[in-house]
Scaffold this active site. Structure first.
Site, PDB file in Angstrom:
ATOM      1  N   HIS A   1       0.632  -2.742  13.037  1.00  0.00           N
ATOM      2  CA  HIS A   1       1.654  -3.157  12.073  1.00  0.00           C
ATOM      3  C   HIS A   1       2.334  -4.433  12.567  1.00  0.00           C
ATOM      4  CE1 HIS A   1       2.159   0.822   9.853  1.00  0.00           C
ATOM      5  NE2 HIS A   1       1.377   1.159  10.862  1.00  0.00           N
TER       6      HIS A   1
ATOM      7  N   GLU B   1       2.126  -7.124   5.996  1.00  0.00           N
ATOM      8  CA  GLU B   1       2.093  -7.477   7.421  1.00  0.00           C
ATOM      9  C   GLU B   1       0.855  -8.320   7.728  1.00  0.00           C
ATOM     10  OE1 GLU B   1       2.686  -3.513   9.046  1.00  0.00           O
ATOM     11  OE2 GLU B   1       4.608  -3.351   8.017  1.00  0.00           O
TER      12      GLU B   1
ATOM     13  N   HIS C   1       0.074  -1.569   5.925  1.00  0.00           N
ATOM     14  CA  HIS C   1       1.183  -2.099   5.128  1.00  0.00           C
ATOM     15  C   HIS C   1       0.812  -3.530   4.773  1.00  0.00           C
ATOM     16  CE1 HIS C   1       4.018   1.043   7.025  1.00  0.00           C
ATOM     17  NE2 HIS C   1       3.706   1.411   5.799  1.00  0.00           N
TER      18      HIS C   1
ATOM     19  N   GLU D   1       3.448  -2.910  16.843  1.00  0.00           N
ATOM     20  CA  GLU D   1       4.201  -3.768  15.921  1.00  0.00           C
ATOM     21  C   GLU D   1       4.106  -5.164  16.523  1.00  0.00           C
ATOM     22  OE1 GLU D   1       5.862  -3.172  13.111  1.00  0.00           O
ATOM     23  OE2 GLU D   1       6.116  -0.993  13.032  1.00  0.00           O
TER      24      GLU D   1
ATOM     25  N   ARG E   1       4.591  -3.491   0.298  1.00  0.00           N
ATOM     26  CA  ARG E   1       4.283  -2.709   1.498  1.00  0.00           C
ATOM     27  C   ARG E   1       3.322  -1.561   1.238  1.00  0.00           C
ATOM     28  NH1 ARG E   1       6.891  -0.397   6.206  1.00  0.00           N
ATOM     29  NH2 ARG E   1       7.089   1.874   6.101  1.00  0.00           N
TER      30      ARG E   1
END
Lengths: 297, 421
Positions: B308, B184, B181, B382, B239
């Site tokens: 991510h 990020e 993405h 994440e 994204r």
């Protein structure tokens, strides 16, 4: 009894007050009006029976509604706690005080038939400027089963919220802004690299507190909002002793992953706190998105 | 009261204006010697604080002068009343100064590209810079690092994977990808740091050396190059990929909903305008297909880590269904171990669990597919933060984020190494 309930449900859209923040809505009743509706003038208006009163009262836990213990790492608790964070920020935040949920200690929920789901969360928050942790926050968050978006009803208290003393900083900032020859203005906060000039930080915070109102109003069990960017801030003229600012902010909803643009006007002074006086959703491609270019002040 | 006054004074100092705001640079065209003399007289007036960039010498040559804001009116009145022609070369010197600062820092960063030791790991880089850096790393340590071209993006950009290997043929391997993405940014930046870390530590650090003596590590740093380029040039919050969708003006597919695992089910959108648009079919995106083909033809990946941001979570499959994976207990225990290791460095706290429980239902996700391929240790990270800055994490947090994440990844690698299957 049943018909009372239907009337109650039918009247809620009216009583809930502010027109919901839909796409074409241009303005909003002041936050004060919305808050009054939230904080319990309901009972007197609606002649609720005992069951309905119980559903709305903050602290009574009725054994008729089964409580479900929630895993504090899982998303239902996370989303409910985030709503409490937005509520807390809107009521207690300032350009020097901005809270984020730090740790969720305990969470449970109860399904209230024909009303919605009520969450009970115990958590701590961290204030971003001072880095202080305020433990012992408890919140009840009621998400109503409504067809259209309605703001969750929140009751939230933290034990030592007052230990975070920012009134000096707030007053100093207020005086400083009042005495500036030029109105405050800024764009792209933070810039692409995550930089925020020191002098823009209070306006970033203020944007976050104002945005907390919008995020609180827009939340439901399927959202998880954060403000990820201040596209622009511009000080407006104000006749009274409130400072007023026009903002465009970008909110991120983790669940849909969408970036949503909101325009809002925010009023603030250190004694009255922050109020969103107006807000409206902007269409998706309404403006150039935050770019890699430097911000302008 | 005193405290308030002191504080206000402090704030005034902090908020005070920069040096050249409103200053202008004038280009003066003199027509005769008399006018030159007048300018020389002007030069003598010290209180105006004029700074001549090109002094008054001869009527044929222009005179350039930097005039502070406070003196502007006086100087212009002087010139006009003496019929001296001038034009405004620079309307606001401060903006030029700021522009230049940016140019300098940019050229400094390109200068530092002479080798990977002087590369600035604490700042965000462009696609070109990252691709150049990759080539440098490979050329500096070609015995360990090689670059593999695994495919091309929709807009025809090359997709590269760095391979760290000390030999053998299709050794059991560990995969790490960042930047699937594109918005990020801390992930691509962390990928760069980790690649450099591996290259530096091999031969010096016992752990990495033993891993690399028996396993290979693959790192795909810019997994979505088209999207990444777009975040630099047009939209920082982009994204998805940049593929066009027939019948729609909306661009892009969510590359983390495009894998063949629960594809088409709940947890992704069928609307091309949505940020979680799954695409017309599984693997429709070349960015995804390239990895699928590579992983399948390699056939010996043992761990797959997709990175991510933001939220600070370590997740394992599934996202598309509530049915727990067969290895749920082991993956859960390992996740706990990994985030405990992560927190030792800076106290950063992570949550962990399956995707569907911890964050939301998501179908067509990367690690659901890799797990179903038999790659047991499939994880999604994440990274920082939890929402204060979100996607636009300050560059000064890149290295701390990469360092702590590395501890978690090493924990997963160690477990993979010690538990062959």
């Amino acid at each position: 009894m049943r018909w009372t309930l239907w009337i109650v449900l039918g009247l809620f859209p009216l009583v809930d007050g502010h027109p919901t923040l839909k796409t074409n809505q241009n303005s909003l009743e002041t936050a004060d009006a919305a808050l009054n509706h939230q904080s319990g003038s309901l009972n007197s208006v609606l002649h609720l029976d005992d069951t309905e009163k119980a559903a709305l009262e903050p602290t009574r836990v009725d054994p008729a509604f089964p409580m479900k213990e929630l895993n504090t790492s899982h998303y239902p608790a996370t989303r409910a706690a985030r709503v409490a964070q937005h509520y807390l920020n809107y009521h207690h935040g300032s350009p020097s005080k901005w809270f984020m949920v730090h740790d969720i200690k305990k969470a449970s929920s109860e399904d209230i038939p024909e009303v919605g789901t009520k969450y009970h969360i115990q958590f701590s928050v961290q204030e971003q400027a001072t880095k202080e942790i305020v433990g012992n926050c408890t919140a009840e968050i009621l998400f109503r089963q409504t067809e259209e978006q309605s703001a969750p009803e929140v009751n939230c208290t933290c034990d030592d919220l007052l230990k975070i003393k920012t009134s000096d900083a707030d007053h100093a900032l207020y005086l400083h802004i009042k005495h500036q020859p030029e109105p405050v203005a800024g764009t792209d906060i933070p810039d692409s690299q995550g930089n925020i000039p020191k002098e823009m930080e209070p306006f970033w915070y203020l944007g976050g507190i104002g945005a907390s109102f919008i995020m609180w109003q827009q939340s439901n069990e399927s959202t998880l909002y954060n403000m990820v960017h201040v596209h622009s801030v511009k000080q407006l003229n104000s006749e009274n002793d409130l400072l007023a600012f026009d903002y465009v902010v970008l909110l991120h909803d983790m669940v849909s992953q969408e970036i949503i643009h909101w325009h809002m006007q925010v009023a603030w002074n250190p004694t009255q706190g922050v109020k969103v006086t107006q807000c409206n959703l902007l269409p998706k491609d309404t403006m150039k998105q935050p770019s890699a270019e430097k911000h302008k002040i | 009261m005193k405290g308030v006054i002191f504080f206000s004074a402090l704030l005034v100092a902090v908020f005070s204006q920069k040096i050249f705001v409103g200053d202008q640079v004038l280009r003066i065209a003199t027509k005769d010697v008399e006018q030159i003399t007048l300018l020389k007289d002007l030069e003598e007036l010290e209180h105006l604080e004029l700074d001549f960039w090109k002094g008054p010498t001869h009527p044929d040559f222009p005179t350039d002068v930097h005039v502070p804001f406070a003196s502007l009116q006086a100087v212009k009145v002087f010139l006009e009343s003496n019929n001296i022609q001038y034009s405004i070369m620079i309307e606001n010197l401060q903006s030029i100064v700021e522009e230049e600062k940016i140019q300098i820092s940019r050229s400094r960063s390109t200068e530092q590209m002479r080798n990977t030791n002087s590369f600035n790991y604490a700042s965000y880089h462009t696609l070109d810079e990252i691709y150049s850096w990759m080539d440098m790393l490979v050329s500096e340590q070609s015995n360990l690092v090689s670059k593999i071209h695994i495919g091309s993006t929709f807009e025809n950009r090359p997709i590269y994977v760095l391979k760290f290997s000390t030999g053998g043929t299709k050794r059991p391997a560990i995969w790490i990808d960042t930047g699937i993405h594109s918005r990020e940014w801390v992930t691509q930046a962390s990928g760069i740091w980790m690649a450099k870390k591996i290259a530096t530590d091999y031969g010096k650090d016992a752990f990495i050396t033993s891993i690399l003596n028996e396993m290979d590590i693959f790192i795909e740093i810019v997994t979505n190059p088209d999207g990444f380029y777009f975040t630099h040039t047009k939209n920082r919050m982009w994204r998805k990929t940049r593929s066009t969708n027939s019948g729609s003006s909306c661009v892009g597919v969510d590359p983390n909903r495009n894998w063949d695992a629960g594809f088409g089910g709940a947890g992704a959108s069928s609307n091309p305008c949505s940020e979680t648009y799954r695409g017309p079919r599984a693997n429709s995106e070349s960015e995804v297909k390239s990895i699928v083909d590579f992983v399948k033809s390699h056939g010996n990946f043992k761990a797959f880590i997709s990175i991510h941001s933001y939220s600070q979570m370590l997740l394992y499959p599934y996202g598309y269904t509530k049915t727990p994976v067969a290895d749920q207990q082991e993956l859960d225990n390992l996740a706990k171990k990994a985030i405990d290791a992560l927190s030792t460095l800076y106290g950063t706290s992570y949550r962990y669990g399956s995707i569907i429980n911890t964050i939301y239902q998501a179908s067509g996700g990367t690690i659901d597919w890799t797990y179903n391929q038999g790659i047991k240790y499939s994880y999604t990270f994440e990274l920082r933060d939890t929402g204060r800055y979100g996607f636009i994490l300050p560059a000064n947090q890149i290295i701390p984020t990469a360092q702590e994440t590395w501890l978690a990844i090493k924990t997963i690698m160690e477990h993979t190494y010690n538990n062959p299957y």
